[in-house]
Design a protein around this motif. Structure first.
Motif, short mmCIF file in Angstrom:
data_model
loop_
_atom_site.label_atom_id
_atom_site.label_comp_id
_atom_site.label_asym_id
_atom_site.label_seq_id
_atom_site.Cartn_x
_atom_site.Cartn_y
_atom_site.Cartn_z
N PRO A 102 -18.01 -28.03 1.67
CA PRO A 102 -18.64 -26.82 1.13
C PRO A 102 -18.34 -26.65 -0.35
O PRO A 102 -17.26 -27.01 -0.83
N SER A 103 -19.28 -26.06 -1.06
CA SER A 103 -19.10 -25.85 -2.50
C SER A 103 -18.25 -24.63 -2.81
O SER A 103 -17.82 -24.44 -3.95
N GLN A 104 -17.98 -23.81 -1.82
CA GLN A 104 -17.09 -22.68 -2.01
C GLN A 104 -16.41 -22.34 -0.68
O GLN A 104 -16.91 -22.68 0.39
N LYS A 105 -15.26 -21.67 -0.79
CA LYS A 105 -14.48 -21.35 0.40
C LYS A 105 -13.83 -19.99 0.23
O LYS A 105 -13.21 -19.72 -0.80
N LEU A 106 -13.95 -19.13 1.24
CA LEU A 106 -13.38 -17.79 1.22
C LEU A 106 -12.17 -17.73 2.14
O LEU A 106 -12.23 -18.14 3.30
N THR A 107 -11.06 -17.22 1.62
CA THR A 107 -9.89 -16.93 2.45
C THR A 107 -9.55 -15.46 2.27
O THR A 107 -9.72 -14.90 1.18
N SER A 108 -9.08 -14.84 3.33
CA SER A 108 -8.81 -13.41 3.30
C SER A 108 -7.48 -13.12 3.99
O SER A 108 -7.17 -13.70 5.04
N THR A 109 -6.70 -12.22 3.39
CA THR A 109 -5.40 -11.82 3.93
C THR A 109 -5.30 -10.31 3.92
O THR A 109 -5.80 -9.66 2.99
N THR A 110 -4.69 -9.73 4.94
CA THR A 110 -4.53 -8.28 5.00
C THR A 110 -3.07 -7.92 5.27
O THR A 110 -2.31 -8.71 5.83
N ALA A 111 -2.71 -6.71 4.85
CA ALA A 111 -1.36 -6.20 5.11
C ALA A 111 -1.37 -4.69 4.90
O ALA A 111 -2.17 -4.16 4.12
N ASN A 112 -0.52 -3.99 5.61
CA ASN A 112 -0.33 -2.56 5.41
C ASN A 112 0.88 -2.32 4.52
O ASN A 112 1.93 -2.93 4.72
N VAL A 113 0.72 -1.42 3.53
CA VAL A 113 1.84 -1.06 2.67
C VAL A 113 2.19 0.40 2.92
O VAL A 113 1.33 1.22 3.26
N THR A 114 3.46 0.73 2.73
CA THR A 114 3.97 2.05 3.13
C THR A 114 3.86 3.09 2.03
O THR A 114 4.74 3.93 1.84
N THR A 115 2.77 3.04 1.28
CA THR A 115 2.48 4.03 0.25
C THR A 115 1.07 4.56 0.49
O THR A 115 0.16 3.78 0.76
N PRO A 116 0.87 5.87 0.40
CA PRO A 116 -0.48 6.42 0.59
C PRO A 116 -1.47 5.84 -0.42
O PRO A 116 -1.08 5.43 -1.52
N PHE A 117 -2.73 5.85 -0.03
CA PHE A 117 -3.78 5.26 -0.85
C PHE A 117 -3.83 5.88 -2.25
O PHE A 117 -4.04 5.18 -3.25
N ASP A 118 -3.64 7.20 -2.36
CA ASP A 118 -3.71 7.85 -3.66
C ASP A 118 -2.68 7.27 -4.63
O ASP A 118 -2.95 7.10 -5.83
N GLY A 119 -1.48 6.96 -4.13
CA GLY A 119 -0.44 6.38 -4.97
C GLY A 119 -0.79 4.98 -5.43
O GLY A 119 -0.62 4.63 -6.60
N VAL A 120 -1.31 4.17 -4.50
CA VAL A 120 -1.70 2.80 -4.84
C VAL A 120 -2.85 2.81 -5.85
O VAL A 120 -2.83 2.09 -6.85
N SER A 121 -3.85 3.65 -5.59
CA SER A 121 -5.01 3.73 -6.48
C SER A 121 -4.60 4.15 -7.88
O SER A 121 -5.07 3.60 -8.88
N ARG A 122 -3.70 5.11 -7.97
CA ARG A 122 -3.30 5.64 -9.28
C ARG A 122 -2.69 4.56 -10.17
O ARG A 122 -3.01 4.48 -11.36
N VAL A 123 -1.81 3.74 -9.60
CA VAL A 123 -1.12 2.75 -10.45
C VAL A 123 -1.99 1.54 -10.74
O VAL A 123 -1.71 0.79 -11.67
N ILE A 124 -3.04 1.32 -9.95
CA ILE A 124 -3.98 0.24 -10.26
C ILE A 124 -4.94 0.67 -11.37
O ILE A 124 -5.19 -0.08 -12.32
N VAL A 125 -5.46 1.87 -11.28
CA VAL A 125 -6.45 2.35 -12.24
C VAL A 125 -5.83 2.57 -13.62
O VAL A 125 -6.46 2.30 -14.65
N ASN A 126 -4.60 3.07 -13.66
CA ASN A 126 -3.95 3.38 -14.93
C ASN A 126 -3.15 2.17 -15.43
O ASN A 126 -2.12 1.81 -14.85
N LYS A 127 -3.61 1.58 -16.52
CA LYS A 127 -3.01 0.35 -17.01
C LYS A 127 -1.56 0.53 -17.47
O LYS A 127 -0.81 -0.43 -17.53
N GLN A 128 -1.18 1.76 -17.78
CA GLN A 128 0.20 2.02 -18.20
C GLN A 128 1.19 1.73 -17.08
O GLN A 128 2.38 1.52 -17.35
#
Length: 313
Positions: free
Chosen positions: A27-53
């Motif tokens: 195949p000319s391309q291949k997709l792999t996917s991994t999942t995991a649960n982290v013990t921080t609410p989504f709002d906390g994770v989203s905040r530190v990803i969106v804010n580059k600081q």
């Protein structure tokens, strides 16, 4: 050309044809996917990803610039920042890849992370075959990256910037005083109030049980309310300006911080985010506990303070 030589050439040609055919069929391309649960609410994770600081807190590699992250010598160019993750492409690998990190909120104040890696292989069948031989080692690198990202997003200090912990209210009985000022209170004014309360407690044959706590509220233009309180070993009835204050021996969010007012304010903000993200309900206002005696230690960079936020659970 001898017969042996001809057979050798035929074998080489046949091997090249077979390898080319194998490479062509891959195949000319291949997709792999991994999942995991982290013990921080989504709002906390989203905040530190969106804010580059905040990137330096959670990214397990180095940050080249505001759009390029590096992990194990692989550069990742961020194509898009999303509220629930990011999309990036590799810049300097043998196998070009597109990476996508996505998070969704779960019912138990955690975040489910999904890490998708789409690898793209050359149109040249021989190069493609070579890339497939390298593919597993590349995947191990991305697996390690996702593992470290999951650990970062499960780490309170990496997400919020401070070591925020759940604890128990240590003291039930307090004596407090209120003072109105036309300016933000100085360190000397804070400790003048603390010393008054401390002396009052001792005058009642009681013991001081902990470091003092205080709050400052701006109630208007040039109007500030200073509240200080000191814990005692027993309940002392209100007398004049010395007010009896009882605190429930319940749960409390606590974070320690070293530094002056800028560091303290950042810690206050982080604790507020933590309480909000984890949907904590508070029966009382937050307060500062003065671990370092600021009158004795003039260097504010050495001050130790804790931010305390009573919560129901």
């Amino acid at each position: 050309m001898t017969g042996l030589m001809k057979r050798f050439v035929y074998v080489i040609v046949a091997l090249i044809v077979i390898l080319g055919l194998v490479g062509f069929l891959l195949p000319s391309q291949k997709l792999t996917s991994t999942t995991a649960n982290v013990t921080t609410p989504f709002d906390g994770v989203s905040r530190v990803i969106v804010n580059k600081q905040y990137w330096k807190n959670w990214w397990p590699g180095t940050i080249s610039n505001d759009s390029t992250l590096v992990f194990e010598n692989t550069e990742l160019h961020l194509d898009m920042l999303l509220l629930n993750g990011f999309k990036a492409k590799t810049l300097n690998t043998n196998i070009p890849a597109f990476l996508e990190l996505q998070g969704i909120a779960t019912y138990n104040a955690e975040t489910a992370l999904t890490f998708n890696i789409t690898s793209y292989f050359s149109q040249n069948p021989f190069i493609r075959l070579y890339q497939y031989l390298l593919h597993r080692s590349e995947q191990k690198k991305y697996e390690q990256l996702f593992k470290l990202l999951s650990l970062s997003f499960s780490n309170v200090k990496r997400v919020y910037g401070f070591d925020i912990q759940m604890g128990k209210v240590p003291n039930a009985y307090y004596v407090s005083v209120k003072t109105y000022l036309d300016h933000y209170p100085t360190t000397e004014e804070v400790y003048a109030n603390i010393n008054e309360v401390t002396n009052f407690i001792r005058s009642k044959n009681s013991k001081v049980m902990n470091e003092p706590i205080y709050n400052v509220f701006k109630e208007g233009e040039n109007k500030y309310l200073l509240m200080v309180a000191v814990a005692s070993d027993r309940e002392i009835p209100t007398q004049g300006k010395f007010l009896q204050k009882n605190m429930m021996l319940g749960n409390i969010v606590v974070a320690g911080v070293q530094g002056g007012y800028d560091a303290i304010n950042k810690c206050k903000e982080a604790v507020q985010f933590y309480v909000s993200d984890f949907r904590k309900v508070s029966p009382a206002i937050a307060f500062e506990r003065l671990i370092t005696n600021r009158l004795q230690e003039k260097d504010s960079s050495k001050w130790i303070t804790t931010i305390n936020y009573p919560v129901f659970q």
